[in-house]
Motif scaffolding. Structure first.
Motif: not given
Length: 624
Positions: A510-516, A545-547
């Motif tokens: 799982k990767l996360k870039f801010s809300i992406v 997805y954006v969360l």
């Protein structure tokens, strides 16, 4: 004298949910289903896991191509492909909400002519802090994209629970009713492979006008389930200090006496009143070559008595110990064994001239009853931040399950790793189980078998590594199967006496870039005998997805496979081709010719893979 006072409002506890273990009905917490992330996966058959496959329409049969994700086949094997839409006591979620709670979801898609609808509703309320009731219902309706793909499924549940210090009760009633048209697949490949040649060379045929193999076939599955588990706890009250000031009395169970009741009833019918279907599509017709009216039913009644010692029983060894005994009755109702043609001939008896006599061959359905006694136990340590384990097993003492055993164990450790936490888990099981009844014996108009199969032996070991802060998960497992039961190319159950080795490795990141957010998953599989257990070598999945408070989900899932479904017994047999492509493609076969997903592919993919569709077709099987 006048006095004024204010009463502090009683604080309502947080709602919570739980499910029940299979044998002793032990509760374990689960999140309350208010899902917004990956919500689409609850409905679309090809999204249930990374390897979901099936007939391609909502409510139809489906299964997983990821061999380690497959559950054991149900005793009533006909409902195994539909278990995603059938609730069981182990998949039902109980609630303690303190205040009334309603969960509603509605999903709909396609045009008016091809409508897909799925409505779900859950209501839960408490009478007081101890007693609660709830109800759940799902109505699924699908018109299908092609001829005779309509499905309708209505299932509902009523449940209740009672919780106090010394006594706990969970009870549930469940009913389901599934009706599904069967089309047997597209009758002429030209409508898919060479669409410009059909309709007198004009092409442009509507999907609903494409001819199919079956025109009058219908499958109905229905059943009900009554389940109740309750326990009486022996223990004592202990004083618990909260925030160094507040003292409360807490009841600590030491020993529990448990009783679990489970009644299950299932019925299936397959009808086809079209004479051409029965003569042209099916290879054999043992009872009637013009009309098919197959029926069978199965019910099970089990009672389990158990005793459990909590980890408070002794201070030296912090473990939970449970033991149980189960008495189970299974009854299967089958159609009569087809008689030879000579039995239907009127016997030649001496009679007076011109005098007729009545003659009728009586053929009645018959039942097979199995009485089974199980004993088992469990040793576990579930509390502790560093080290936990769980070992459980059961053994069959009578009936067809004499000599059967099912042993499972896992051990888990958690420790710090580079300013994060690292969890390592090892697991394994050994099973020596009797094949399901319907793979051994079955009578119908088009299929008859009576097999003497040996017990299936499975041995699996594996390990998991999880680093939550990194979003990393790795699972590697190995399994050896002996006496595997599967359905061959003739749609008949067969037992492979040799050993088959399976290897599976799953990596999730799982990767996360801010809300992406980007969730990636890859699964590698290998089978030592692809002709018996075919598996795709590589399955990949991505979700971008954006969360935030309102989530938008975009699925990236390029792999699309198609499977054959034998409609009269709802199984997926092997095919003549067991190739293992690892690039995205669409395939068709002899019976279930085309999936809905094909029409949703970009034109460049359709053009690229249409020519090789025939050669790349893959079938799979029901796993025992």
């Amino acid at each position: 004298m006048v006095s004024l006072y204010a009463q502090k409002k009683e604080k309502i506890g947080e709602p919570y949910a739980w499910r029940l273990s299979e044998t002793l009905g032990t509760r374990y917490r689960v999140p309350i289903d208010t899902l917004h992330l990956n919500f689409f996966q609850t409905d679309q058959p090809y999204s249930w896991d990374d390897g979901s496959t099936g007939a391609g329409y909502l409510g139809g049969p489906s299964m997983s191509r990821i061999i380690f994700n497959r559950k054991e086949s149900e005793q009533f094997m006909f409902k195994t492909p539909f278990m995603r839409n059938i609730v069981t006591p182990q998949t039902y979620t109980f609630y303690n909400t303190r205040i009334p709670m309603t969960l509603l979801s509605y999903m709909s898609g396609a045009s008016k002519e091809n409508r897909n609808d799925d409505l779900k509703a859950t209501f839960s309320a408490n009478v007081n802090k101890n007693l609660g009731f709830e109800g759940n219902a799902q109505y699924l309706y699908n018109k299908g994209f092609y001829a005779r793909q309509r499905t309708k499924n209505f299932n509902w549940q009523l449940a209740g629970n009672y919780i106090c210090d010394k006594y706990q009760l969970d009870v549930m009633f469940n009913a389901y009713n599934l009706v599904m048209q069967e089309n047997g697949g597209i009758a002429d490949d030209a409508f898919i492979l060479r669409p410009d040649e059909v309709n007198n060379g004009r092409g442009g045929v509507d999907e609903k006008d494409i001819p199919v193999n079956l025109k009058g076939a219908l499958t109905r599955l229905k059943g009900k389930n009554v389940y109740a588990t309750h326990r009486y706890n022996l223990g004592n009250y202990k004083t618990k200090i909260i925030d160094d000031t507040l003292k409360v009395e807490e009841y600590v169970p030491i020993m529990s006496f448990i009783h679990t009741f489970d009644f299950e009833d299932n019925q299936r019918s397959f009808t086809d009143r079209d004479a051409d279907d029965n003569k042209n599509y099916f290879k054999n017709s043992y009872i009637d070559d013009s009309v098919t009216n197959d029926t069978t039913s199965y019910w099970k009644l089990s009672n389990t008595l158990g005793v459990s010692l909590s980890d408070s029983f002794t201070k030296k060894a912090k473990m939970e110990i449970s033991a149980f005994a189960t008495y189970e009755v299974r009854r299967f109702k089958l159609m009569p064994t087809p008689s030879p043609q000579s039995a239907n001939t009127k016997p030649q008896l001496p009679m007076l001239p011109n005098e007729a006599y009545p003659y009728k061959l009586e053929q009645n359905m018959f039942s097979v009853t199995d009485n089974i006694v199980w004993i088992g136990g469990e040793i576990s340590k579930r509390k502790g931040a560093i080290f936990t384990y769980d070992v459980k097993g059961k053994w069959g003492l009578t009936g067809s399950e004499l000599g059967s055993m099912d042993i499972y164990g896992d051990i888990q450790s958690k420790f710090k790793f580079l300013k994060d936490s690292l969890t390592i888990k090892a697991y394994g099981f050994f099973k020596n189980m009797e094949p399901t009844f319907y793979t051994k014996r079955y009578n119908s108009n088009h299929f008859v078998w009576n097999n003497d199969f040996g017990k299936i032996r499975k041995f699996r070991v594996g390990g998991e590594v999880m680093i939550p802060g990194w979003g990393t998960y790795l699972n590697v497992g190995f399994e050896n199967i002996q006496n595997h039961v599967y359905f061959n190319k003739e749609n008949m159950p067969t037992q492979e006496s040799g050993n088959i080795q399976l290897l599976s490795a799953t990596l999730k990141q799982k990767l996360k870039f801010s809300i992406v957010h980007l969730d990636l998953e890859a699964i590698y599989q290998m089978s030592s005998k692809q002709s018996v257990i075919p598996v795709p070598a590589l399955s990949a999945y991505g979700n971008l997805y954006v969360l935030f408070k309102i989530a938008k989900v975009l699925e990236v899932s390029p792999n699309v496979f198609s499977d054959n479904i034998e409609p009269s017994v709802n199984i997926t047999p092997l095919s003549n081709n067991t190739s293992n492509p690892i690039e995205p493609f669409v395939v068709t076969g002899n019976e279930q010719k085309l999936l809905t997903m094909f029409r949703n592919l970009p034109d460049e993919l359709k053009n690229k893979y249409t020519e090789s569709i025939k050669d790349d077709f893959i079938k799979y099987f029901i796993n025992e």
